[in-house]
Design a protein around this motif. Structure first.
Motif, PDB file in Angstrom:
ATOM      1  N   VAL A 135       2.758  30.785  -2.543  1.00 24.90           N
ATOM      2  CA  VAL A 135       1.673  30.994  -1.588  1.00 24.90           C
ATOM      3  C   VAL A 135       0.592  31.899  -2.165  1.00 24.90           C
ATOM      4  O   VAL A 135      -0.602  31.689  -1.935  1.00 24.90           O
ATOM      5  CB  VAL A 135       2.229  31.599  -0.276  1.00 24.90           C
ATOM      6  N   VAL A 136       0.984  32.894  -2.932  1.00 17.82           N
ATOM      7  CA  VAL A 136       0.026  33.877  -3.446  1.00 17.82           C
ATOM      8  C   VAL A 136      -0.894  33.258  -4.493  1.00 17.82           C
ATOM      9  O   VAL A 136      -2.121  33.414  -4.447  1.00 17.82           O
ATOM     10  CB  VAL A 136       0.769  35.094  -4.036  1.00 17.82           C
ATOM     11  N   ASN A 137      -0.304  32.517  -5.436  1.00 16.86           N
ATOM     12  CA  ASN A 137      -1.086  31.946  -6.539  1.00 16.86           C
ATOM     13  C   ASN A 137      -1.486  30.492  -6.311  1.00 16.86           C
ATOM     14  O   ASN A 137      -2.138  29.886  -7.167  1.00 16.86           O
ATOM     15  CB  ASN A 137      -0.297  32.062  -7.844  1.00 16.86           C
ATOM     16  N   HIS A 138      -1.067  29.920  -5.190  1.00 14.70           N
ATOM     17  CA  HIS A 138      -1.447  28.553  -4.805  1.00 14.70           C
ATOM     18  C   HIS A 138      -1.044  27.530  -5.865  1.00 14.70           C
ATOM     19  O   HIS A 138      -1.835  26.662  -6.258  1.00 14.70           O
ATOM     20  CB  HIS A 138      -2.959  28.467  -4.551  1.00 14.70           C
ATOM     21  N   THR A 139       0.197  27.627  -6.324  1.00 16.61           N
ATOM     22  CA  THR A 139       0.682  26.718  -7.358  1.00 16.61           C
ATOM     23  C   THR A 139       2.052  26.153  -6.971  1.00 16.61           C
ATOM     24  O   THR A 139       2.781  26.738  -6.172  1.00 16.61           O
ATOM     25  CB  THR A 139       0.824  27.434  -8.716  1.00 16.61           C
ATOM     26  N   ILE A 140       2.372  24.999  -7.567  1.00 16.46           N
ATOM     27  CA  ILE A 140       3.723  24.439  -7.480  1.00 16.46           C
ATOM     28  C   ILE A 140       4.506  25.026  -8.645  1.00 16.46           C
ATOM     29  O   ILE A 140       4.198  24.761  -9.806  1.00 16.46           O
ATOM     30  CB  ILE A 140       3.695  22.906  -7.566  1.00 16.46           C
ATOM     31  N   ILE A 141       5.514  25.831  -8.354  1.00 19.46           N
ATOM     32  CA  ILE A 141       6.190  26.553  -9.431  1.00 19.46           C
ATOM     33  C   ILE A 141       7.500  25.903  -9.857  1.00 19.46           C
ATOM     34  O   ILE A 141       8.036  26.239 -10.912  1.00 19.46           O
ATOM     35  CB  ILE A 141       6.437  28.027  -9.050  1.00 19.46           C
ATOM     36  N   ALA A 142       8.023  24.972  -9.071  1.00 18.89           N
ATOM     37  CA  ALA A 142       9.268  24.303  -9.466  1.00 18.89           C
ATOM     38  C   ALA A 142       9.473  23.064  -8.611  1.00 18.89           C
ATOM     39  O   ALA A 142       8.965  22.971  -7.485  1.00 18.89           O
ATOM     40  CB  ALA A 142      10.469  25.241  -9.321  1.00 18.89           C
ATOM     41  N   THR A 143      10.204  22.103  -9.158  1.00 15.25           N
ATOM     42  CA  THR A 143      10.649  20.934  -8.400  1.00 15.25           C
ATOM     43  C   THR A 143      12.121  20.692  -8.704  1.00 15.25           C
ATOM     44  O   THR A 143      12.586  20.938  -9.816  1.00 15.25           O
ATOM     45  CB  THR A 143       9.841  19.671  -8.749  1.00 15.25           C
ATOM     46  N   PHE A 144      12.840  20.227  -7.693  1.00 15.16           N
ATOM     47  CA  PHE A 144      14.248  19.865  -7.837  1.00 15.16           C
ATOM     48  C   PHE A 144      14.417  18.436  -7.333  1.00 15.16           C
ATOM     49  O   PHE A 144      13.866  18.076  -6.289  1.00 15.16           O
ATOM     50  CB  PHE A 144      15.150  20.783  -7.007  1.00 15.16           C
ATOM     51  N   ASN A 145      15.185  17.631  -8.047  1.00 12.77           N
ATOM     52  CA  ASN A 145      15.543  16.296  -7.589  1.00 12.77           C
ATOM     53  C   ASN A 145      16.993  16.315  -7.119  1.00 12.77           C
ATOM     54  O   ASN A 145      17.891  16.693  -7.885  1.00 12.77           O
ATOM     55  CB  ASN A 145      15.381  15.269  -8.712  1.00 12.77           C
ATOM     56  N   VAL A 146      17.217  15.934  -5.873  1.00 15.37           N
ATOM     57  CA  VAL A 146      18.571  15.980  -5.321  1.00 15.37           C
ATOM     58  C   VAL A 146      18.930  14.610  -4.751  1.00 15.37           C
ATOM     59  O   VAL A 146      18.088  13.933  -4.163  1.00 15.37           O
ATOM     60  CB  VAL A 146      18.697  17.068  -4.231  1.00 15.37           C
TER      61      VAL A 146
END
Length: 291
Positions: free
Chosen positions: A153-164
């Protein structure tokens, strides 16, 4: 039908207020952490904020597309629309903070960390492009996997993704934001380590007792499970390595949705009924009491 209803659950179970709130069906609903505010989102992209005590209207937000999911913290609201974007709104000014784009798939659920610095958006990627995709997703079939997006939220970025390989029903951050605990639609649990990005299958007592909305049955965490048309609840006892079924829901109730809190579980049935299950609590002297 666009109607929003607020009901008292204890002790009278009476309706507090009814609103014909939206012109199109309500597709998203979420309460804030303390229950003082809730939001409803509809197919016309409108989100309305309501007072959780008396049901009065607090504000209206307009998104460009139909809404799929909403979530609230004490300071902001997150809404995911049909185009995949997740928009953050300030609850103080009712203005847009940021819009996250590039989130593929259809939204399953959204969660906000307790300190509002992280958001998770769950998307279902299906292998069916037909017009019945949404219905098939709701039925828990025909999907390849869920993608878990972790947003800063602070840096407005997607920092990780997980595939489940599960369809996720709910996700909750641990208080220290080190783990994301996910529960699938059939009751399977996953712990997503947000530091080393590892995924651990199965529920752990250590994690479950930290979650704010995990019902406790005499101090033991319980949660919803589903095996085809059979809905039931399992508990994780300290003396058992695996969850133990403790309550089966009659099949003729035809449960289609469910939600849970610390002391209550709500079951939504296909005939419009809502069934509330109130769990026994423990008194200070260790005896169970009916709430």
């Amino acid at each position: 039908d666009g109607r929003v209803e607020l009901w008292e659950t204890s002790p009278t179970k009476r309706p507090i207020v009814f609103h014909q709130a939206h012109e199109k069906p309500v597709r998203a609903l979420g309460f804030g952490p303390d229950g003082g505010l809730f939001a409803s989102g509809s197919g016309d992209g409108i989100t309305k904020l309501w007072n959780g005590e008396d049901g009065s209207l607090r504000g209206t937000l307009q998104a460009p597309r139909a809404l799929r999911a909403v979530a609230l913290s004490n300071s902001m609201l997150v809404a995911r629309s049909d185009d995949g974007d997740a928009t953050l709104w300030s609850l103080d000014t009712l203005s847009i903070i940021h819009t996250f784009g590039g989130l593929s798939g259809r939204t399953s659920t959204i969660a906000i960390a307790e300190n509002s610095v992280l958001i998770t958006v769950i998307s279902v990627n299906t292998n069916d492009d037909s017009a019945n995709t949404e219905i098939r997703i709701a039925a828990g079939i025909c999907f390849d996997q869920c993608v878990v997006y972790l947003l800063d939220v602070v840096n407005h970025t997607i920092i990780a993704t997980f595939n489940v390989p599960y369809e996720i029903h709910t996700t909750t951050f641990l208080p220290d934001n080190s783990q994301l605990v996910a529960q699938s639609i059939d009751g399977a649990s996953l712990s997503l380590n947000l530091i080393n990005k590892h995924i651990t299958k199965g529920p752990t007592l250590e994690h479950l007792i930290q979650l704010p909305n995990t019902p406790l049955w005499r101090g033991v965490p319980v949660w919803h499970c589903q095996d085809k048309e059979q809905h039931y609840f399992s508990a994780l006892f300290p003396q058992h390595k695996s969850p133990v079924p403790v309550l089966r829901i009659p099949r003729d109730l035809r449960v289609s949705r469910w939600s849970q809190g610390v002391s209550m579980i709500a079951l939504g049935c296909r005939d419009g009924r809502v069934i509330l299950l109130r769990l026994p609590a423990m008194s200070a002297d260790g005896y169970s009491v009916t709430v």
